[in-house]
Enzyme design. Structure first.
Site, PDB file in Angstrom:
ATOM      1  N   GLU A 166      -3.044  15.957   2.617  1.00  0.00           N
ATOM      2  CA  GLU A 166      -3.343  14.815   2.407  1.00  0.00           C
ATOM      3  C   GLU A 166      -3.762  13.995   3.341  1.00  0.00           C
ATOM      4  OE1 GLU A 166      -0.603  10.947   0.168  1.00  0.00           O
ATOM      5  OE2 GLU A 166       0.622  12.936   1.106  1.00  0.00           O
ATOM      6  N   LYS A 220      -4.717   9.773  -6.166  1.00  0.00           N
ATOM      7  CA  LYS A 220      -3.162  10.007  -6.215  1.00  0.00           C
ATOM      8  C   LYS A 220      -2.686   8.929  -7.352  1.00  0.00           C
ATOM      9  CE  LYS A 220       0.586  10.146  -3.198  1.00  0.00           C
ATOM     10  NZ  LYS A 220       0.952   9.884  -1.685  1.00  0.00           N
ATOM     11  N   CYS A 262       0.689  14.851  -2.918  1.00  0.00           N
ATOM     12  CA  CYS A 262       2.083  14.573  -2.398  1.00  0.00           C
ATOM     13  C   CYS A 262       3.097  14.059  -3.500  1.00  0.00           C
ATOM     14  CB  CYS A 262       2.115  13.747  -1.145  1.00  0.00           C
ATOM     15  SG  CYS A 262       3.523  13.853  -0.255  1.00  0.00           S
TER      16      CYS A 262
END
Length: 548
Positions: A41, A112, A148
């Site tokens: 990430e 994300k 994540c």
């Protein structure tokens, strides 16, 4: 398809250095036959970039660097994290994204969805969430690309979820048959086991392989353990990267086989490795090579010195004994023996004469008042000034040596033993300091037995011990865990632990009244669920809840 996990250690804002790592690992992955290589990430800019994200030039550099990487991705696909401009009505100017590049171009971009805002995470402050997500076809697989936190909301694993959507579930329902997750998941003691079980639950629930690529290294207070892995639908670990160091491992989706590298196991071993990594990266990423440590002959400074040597090499560590009027001969001998065992440069600079002169200079103002903790703190501050002078003169950083128990109850001196650039063991309770010291001595006996066995003392007045003013550390640490980490009340702690309620309240009162000190402390290397750092935000000017 052969997938490589490029577990790298990026430096925040080092676009050239980070790109070089990504390009080098991509070349190595291609040479080993990989079709796709994953990086962590925000690998292009490093995680967490914090307020750098608010600079338009920083966001632009992310895109420019991605273009450079894409030009080098010839004959292999690369997935890496970066900051991208946001096109949304949220008022946020950036997004936390993952790009898939190949043969000079960007073929797929996914941002994300779940933005954590708890503990050390503050992503909702900076990023706009993705409004949608899509499955991407590659080499016969349909990739479910997540970042994540997107994988940390499985309703079958967590009893209480933080979000009302599950990006993994939605992508699998859309046809995804290979879950990819690029992460910057910080280390905590016991977290690796939880993380592994969570990924196994996802793989088992959706009957798909889960590929997890995590950042490694230290960035300020945070330590990232790496431990990247691939989990099969049956829960088996099919590939595993090392913990606490860079690594490159491959996984074959056809044979469901891959490289499985050895892990550092156990609480003490993993905590020690994390502290070594965090110290090394903090010092080096700040542009320094050498450190200075005050050696008192006590166990805290001994453990800190051992960590520093393992992180930076003995040639880059200087230990300084600064005996005062109340320093025991045993402590002087222990400090010297420790330095000899570690092979570090060792200096002795007495503060006794300067302390006498200082007392004489303030005597008229003190107007013959009796000596108390004021004179104790003067000794500590003279030592802090001495260490800072040496650091300035020789271009080094001072490492503080206070532990978490002392930080909790204020058993530390502002501008004294708190002087320094990094608080190496300030997230290590005193009882764990002993366990880590024993662990380090099992590798090689460097910390003197006398240091481990002696009664803890600051040696700032005659015959002083820590337990003159504190309960035993075994008690302090239990209260600390319950109150700071689990937010239990004094009444709950007293009842569950069988402690006297007045004792529990006295310790909690010390914790609350020391907040002003902790917020002026050096960055703390975080290894617990709740450290005294950026993840703990309490007001300073506040009243302890039980003082009604």
């Amino acid at each position: 398809m052969k997938i490589a996990l490029g577990q790298i250690n990026p430096t925040i804002g080092d676009f050239c250095g980070n790109a070089s790592k990504i390009i080098d690992y991509t070349r190595r992955a291609k040479e080993r036959g990989a079709d796709l290589v994953l990086f962590p990430e925000l690998a292009i800019c490093g995680y967490p970039p914090r307020d750098l994200v608010e600079k338009p030039s920083f966001v632009t550099r992310n895109g420019d660097t991605l273009a450079q990487i894409a030009k080098q991705a010839i004959g292999i696909s690369v997935v890496c994290g970066l900051v991208t401009p946001a096109k949304s009505d949220t008022g946020k100017s950036a997004m936390n994204s993952a790009a898939l590049v190949r043969d000079g171009g960007v073929e797929f971009l996914q941002s994300k969805m779940l933005l954590p805002t708890y503990d050390v995470f503050d992503e909702d402050r900076y990023f706009a969430p993705a409004r949608k997500q899509e499955v991407f076809p590659l080499n016969g697989s349909r990739l479910a690309l997540t970042i994540c936190e997107d994988a940390w909301n499985d309703k079958h694993f967590w009893h209480k979820r933080l979000y009302n959507i599950d990006p993994v579930e939605e992508l699998v329902r859309a046809g995804g048959n290979l879950v990819l997750n690029i992460s910057a998941s910080p280390f905590e003691v016991h977290k690796r086991d939880v993380r592994k079980k969570m990924l196994q639950a996802i793989a088992a629930d959706f009957k798909v392989p889960v590929v997890f690529c995590n950042q490694v290294g230290g960035n300020d207070s945070l330590i990232f353990d790496g431990s990247s892995m691939v989990i099969g639908p049956d829960g088996r670990v099919l590939a595993q990267a090392k913990s606490f160091e860079e690594d490159l491992v491959l996984f074959d989706t056809e044979t469901l086989s891959g490289n499985v590298h050895e892990q550092i196991e156990g609480v003490e071993a993993s905590a020690y490795a994390a502290l070594v990594l965090g110290t090394r990266d903090y010092v080096r990423k700040c542009g320094f090579k050498r450190v200075v440590i005050g050696l008192s002959g006590g166990i805290d400074s001994a453990l800190t010195a051992a960590i520093a040597v393992d992180a930076l090499g003995k040639e880059n560590v200087t230990g300084v004994a600064m005996p005062g009027p109340y320093s025991s001969q045993g402590s002087k001998d222990d400090a010297r023996e420790l330095a000899a065992n570690l092979g570090i440069r060792y200096e002795v600079i007495s503060i006794s004469q300067v302390f006498d002169q200082f007392r004489d200079s303030v005597k008229p103002v003190f107007d013959n008042l009796p000596e108390d903790f004021t004179e104790e703190n003067i000794q500590s501050r003279l030592r802090g000034s001495t260490l800072m002078a040496l650091a300035n003169k020789f271009g080094a950083l001072v490492l503080t040596t206070g532990n978490k128990s002392e930080m909790a109850v204020g058993y530390c001196t502002l501008y004294g033993d708190m002087c320094g650039a990094l608080a190496v063991i300030a997230d290590v309770p005193k009882t764990m300091v002993y366990r880590l010291s024993e662990y380090r001595n099992r590798i090689a006996p460097v910390i003197p037995r006398a240091t481990i066995e002696k009664v803890p003392s600051a040696e700032l007045r005659p015959n002083q011990t820590d337990q003159d003013t504190l309960p035993p550390y075994e008690v302090v640490d239990c209260i600390l865990e319950d109150y700071v980490q689990h937010y239990k009340t004094a009444e709950q702690i007293a009842a569950e632990r069988g402690y006297d309620a007045k004792l529990v309240n006295s310790v909690i009162r010390m914790i609350e009244r020391s907040e002003y000190k902790r917020q002026q402390a050096a960055p703390v290397l975080k290894i617990s669920q709740k450290s005294f750092g950026i993840g703990r935000r309490f007001p300073i000017a506040a009243k302890y809840e039980a003082e009604c």
